[in-house]
Scaffold this motif. Structure first.
Motif, mmCIF file in Angstrom:
data_model
loop_
_atom_site.group_PDB
_atom_site.id
_atom_site.type_symbol
_atom_site.label_atom_id
_atom_site.label_comp_id
_atom_site.label_asym_id
_atom_site.label_seq_id
_atom_site.Cartn_x
_atom_site.Cartn_y
_atom_site.Cartn_z
ATOM 1 N N ARG A 107 36.403 43.925 70.589
ATOM 2 C CA ARG A 107 35.905 44.908 71.538
ATOM 3 C C ARG A 107 36.979 45.316 72.541
ATOM 4 N N LEU A 108 37.724 44.329 73.042
ATOM 5 C CA LEU A 108 38.773 44.627 74.018
ATOM 6 C C LEU A 108 39.878 45.474 73.405
ATOM 7 N N PHE B 23 26.908 37.266 72.327
ATOM 8 C CA PHE B 23 27.497 38.196 73.289
ATOM 9 C C PHE B 23 27.097 39.627 72.968
ATOM 10 N N ALA B 24 26.956 40.452 74.020
ATOM 11 C CA ALA B 24 26.756 41.893 73.854
ATOM 12 C C ALA B 24 27.248 42.596 75.109
ATOM 13 N N ALA B 25 27.830 43.772 74.937
ATOM 14 C CA ALA B 25 28.243 44.601 76.067
ATOM 15 C C ALA B 25 27.853 46.036 75.752
ATOM 16 N N CYS C 108 24.411 37.551 82.945
ATOM 17 C CA CYS C 108 24.501 39.013 82.938
ATOM 18 C C CYS C 108 25.505 39.480 83.987
ATOM 19 N N VAL C 109 26.401 40.379 83.591
ATOM 20 C CA VAL C 109 27.374 40.982 84.500
ATOM 21 C C VAL C 109 27.132 42.486 84.508
ATOM 22 N N VAL C 110 26.994 43.045 85.701
ATOM 23 C CA VAL C 110 26.638 44.458 85.839
ATOM 24 C C VAL C 110 27.612 45.163 86.769
ATOM 25 N N ILE D 86 33.810 43.982 82.849
ATOM 26 C CA ILE D 86 32.552 43.228 82.748
ATOM 27 C C ILE D 86 32.597 42.251 81.583
ATOM 28 N N ILE D 87 33.283 42.618 80.510
ATOM 29 C CA ILE D 87 33.410 41.699 79.371
ATOM 30 C C ILE D 87 34.157 40.438 79.794
ATOM 31 N N LYS D 88 35.268 40.619 80.495
ATOM 32 C CA LYS D 88 36.077 39.470 80.901
ATOM 33 C C LYS D 88 35.326 38.590 81.907
ATOM 34 N N VAL D 89 34.597 39.230 82.832
ATOM 35 C CA VAL D 89 33.832 38.448 83.810
ATOM 36 C C VAL D 89 32.711 37.687 83.111
#
Length: 744
Positions: free
Chosen positions: A548-549, A594-596, A624-626, A573-576
């Protein structure tokens, strides 16, 4: 990770608030409760307020009423939108009374609850409203003192001049309201915020927990009667005749009437708007003194229904959707490069089909609405997400001027998109126009589930090409009932990240009424795409996060203005999420998925932790990271984030509505599975702090939830789910085939 964030963690209520014995512990302070001279707080709502503008009233003591213009469906805008005004008005939040505004197209704009856009669209206009009012109050005080307004400052509703003299807002409100409205005012810098960014409890909380009148079902007026509507038992059937003899003789019944002629005019293309999603059949209505009497009498009506259009069944719908995916009649929404050439040259191709069912909305408060129609006025009251559309449609249906319509909004016991569609408003308006009495129409739970507007059944087919270790082509096909994804979605990730990229859609016309359901289309598409990316990484034998990255790197610096998401914010947000969830570092027995995803202008990453209990996988925690820009009300934001995740997990795991001969087979909660309180996982939320304008929160955390859980289930069981609900395949929940790896 140095990115600043706000962290919340909440465990399931059942797991934290109940005692081992099954009792509930409620704390109170005995000594405070027994003080003999406690001064009761001032009831702000009962003060005498002076009109200032359409949004603001100010009492003599400086207390402020702020009107919330948008419909409140539980997303918190009745709290957060007034916070924007109060911030720039510079008053103490504890001194603010919030009141729901009525429909007012002259003074308010976009009085609509949908798309998670209320705060985004209100961010600057509402702050401008508060800042303008504050400046007018300052100008009025300056005139009294004979000083320049620039010498004055404000704080919590008090104006101070250079000499230290003070005046409260209430002292100058009448004079200020008569002054010329300044054209240019300065908004606060975020560093000066006192209200925005601070926790504020729901302004309706006390009324909700004490059962005070607040919702549409609570609304009553003297002389009001109740209406229960007998609708077609299946989609595709219409009324031929009926016998109401028995019903008319039952206690409390006032009359039995037939409606439908007026509503049919609304369904004609030249008269219709998108909120009209309803049967064209005539309907039979019982008018009674109480809800119970109306509903019971409705059951006694003997109606004959005839088939007008084919009666659909789930098996037939599945075949139609698969045939569309297998066919060649598509509408292309986005096309980059040459996918045919890329697939022909590929070293590896992965293709998967993902399937979802129709779903009801399941609002806790059934549909209801009040109407009282006279020759002079059309009075409408109740829970609706699209009040302006409803007012216009009712006026058109009855041949009246829309200025004769007065529509009041009540708080809604859930909406999720169902109350975007005003069939219940149009029904009660037609009923009231016939009987000329104040009347409220009320759906039973069975009415809600069998005569509703549903999330359409959708199937996605995703195909990717790989060459030289790179994803060289991506082809997304959608087959849906009654319509396709809205135009922005093809520009979400991975648009721009793959050179050869195409999105094709096809649909068939169904007699089943369908419409928006929380996070339309993305609520299932996120599961399909994020599951696919995980499997694609497995096929390519690369790290799923890194895949993804790497794709996001290709979008950075793009000049393609169609791209909707920010690769930089998505990468962050993925890294966090990887850091905060302990991705790949959990002890044995915890399986992670995982999902983003980006939707409704907000970037979200989620990690689901699954454990095995009694041989079955259980979702234990979601991290969850937003990134939704500036957070107006962190407490409200957390509630929305958690609610979206719970909703997403619940419907991915259990939500299923089967049709047979045009009729839904689930009519109440006894045979429709929802997530239960004991199944709610711990949810840990991290809000990215930045200075960007706020974006939506009512919907964005739902779409990735199902994907994160599905990927965790793959880690736990070795089985990959391509169909929802997951509970439909209990054999795939068995853990005997679980691999050694704990990352999914």
């Amino acid at each position: 990770m140095s990115t600043p964030s706000i962290t919340f963690s909440r465990r399931s209520f059942i797991r934290t608030s109940s005692l081992a014995s099954g009792g509930l512990l409620i704390g109170f302070n005995l000594f405070t409760a027994c003080k003999p001279k406690v001064t009761p707080p001032v009831d702000i709502s009962q003060l005498n307020f002076n009109d200032f503008n359409a949004f603001i009233k100010i009492a003599d003591n400086g207390a402020v009423t702020i009107f919330a213009p948008n419909p409140e469906i539980g997303q918190g805008v009745k709290t957060s939108m007034p916070m924007l005004i109060a911030e720039e008005l510079d008053v103490a939040w504890d001194n603010v009374y919030v009141q729901q505004g009525d429909l007012d197209t002259n003074n308010y704009t976009r009085q609509l609850a949908g798309g998670s856009q209320s705060i985004r669209f209100g961010w600057e206009p509402l702050r401008q409203t508060g800042a303008t009012a504050r400046q007018m109050l300052v100008n009025a005080a300056a005139i009294k003192w004979g000083v320049d307004p620039s010498e004055c400052t404000t704080s919590e509703g008090v104006i101070t001049n250079a000499s230290g003299d003070t005046l409260g807002y209430g002292d100058v409100v009448k004079e200020a309201a008569l002054l010329e409205v300044p054209e240019n005012v300065t908004l606060k810098a975020s560093k000066d915020f006192k209200i925005i960014g601070s926790d504020a409890k729901n302004v309706d909380l006390e009324k909700i927990i004490t059962g005070k009148p607040l919702f549409g079902l609570d609304y009553k007026v003297d002389g009001m009667v109740y209406a229960a509507v007998l609708r077609p038992p299946a989609f595709g059937k219409v009324l031929e005749s009926y016998d109401a003899t028995e019903a008319k003789a039952m206690p409390g019944v006032i009359d039995v009437i037939k409606i439908g002629e007026k509503a049919k005019e609304l369904t004609k293309e030249e008269n219709s708007n998108w909120t009209v999603a309803m049967s064209t059949s005539d309907k039979v209505v019982v008018i009674a003194k109480t809800t119970w009497e109306a509903l019971k009498a409705k059951e006694a009506i003997k109606a004959n229904w005839v088939t007008e259009t084919p009666l659909e069944s789930t098996q037939d719908q599945d075949q139609k959707l698969l045939a569309l995916l297998d066919g060649n009649k598509f509408n292309t929404l986005r096309k980059d490069g040459d996918i045919k050439k890329a697939f022909a040259q590929a070293e590896m191709v992965l293709e998967r089909t993902y399937e979802s069912p129709f779903l009801p909305h399941n609002c806790m408060e059934p549909m209801n609405f009040f109407a009282n129609i006279t020759d002079e006025k059309i009075h409408l009251v109740g829970p609706v997400q699209t009040p302006e559309f409803a007012a216009n449609a009712v006026a058109g249906m009855l041949g009246r001027d829309v200025n004769e319509v007065h529509l009041e909004m009540t708080r809604m016991g859930g909406g999720f998109g169902r109350r975007l569609y005003g069939d219940f408003v149009y029904e009660v308006a037609e009923i009231a126009n016939v009987i000329r009495k104040p009347v409220k129409v009320i759906f039973s739970r069975e009415d809600d589930m069998t005569a509703g507007t549903y999330r359409p059944a959708i199937k996605y087919r995703i195909k990717a090409a790989v060459k030289d270790g790179q994803v060289t082509a991506y082809h997304l096909k959608e087959a849906a009932a009654n319509g396709n994804m809205y135009g922005l979605i093809p520009n979400f990730f991975p648009a721009g990240a793959v050179e050869n990229y195409q999105v094709d859609v096809a649909n068939y016309n169904s007699s089943i009424t369908t419409g928006a359901w929380r996070a339309p289309y993305t609520n299932f598409l996120a599961f399909a795409e994020q599951s696919f990316f995980d499997e694609l990484a497995e096929t390519m034998k690369v790290d799923r996060i890194q895949l993804r990255l790497d794709l996001l790197q290709k979008v950075k610096g793009t000049t393609d203005k169609r791209i909707e998401y920010s690769p930089e914010r998505m990468e962050n947000i993925i890294k966090v999420a990887v850091e905060k969830s302990g991705w790949g570092k959990k002890e044995s027995g915890i399986y992670q998925g995982f999902a983003a995803y980006y939707c409704h202008n907000t970037h979200v990453a989620e990690v689901a932790d699954v454990i095995i209990e009694n041989g079955m996988p259980v979702v234990k925690k979601v991290t969850c990271v937003v990134d939704c820009g500036i957070v107006v009300n962190p407490l409200g934001a957390k509630n929305q984030i958690e609610g979206g995740i719970i909703d997403g997990i619940g419907h991915a795991m259990y939500g299923d509505l089967v049709f047979e001969d045009g009729a839904p087979q689930s009519q109440n909660y006894n045979n429709y599975r929802l997530i239960r309180m004991m199944e709610v996982p711990e949810i840990e939320t991290h809000l990215i702090q930045n200075e960007l304008s706020p974006t939506g929160l009512g919907e964005p955390t739902l779409p990735p939830a199902g994907a994160a859980v599905a990927n965790a289930l793959k880690a736990a069981t070795g089985n990959r789910f391509t169909q929802q609900p997951f509970s439909k395949f209990p054999e795939m929940m068995q853990t005997k085939s679980a691999p050694k790896t704990i990352i999914g």
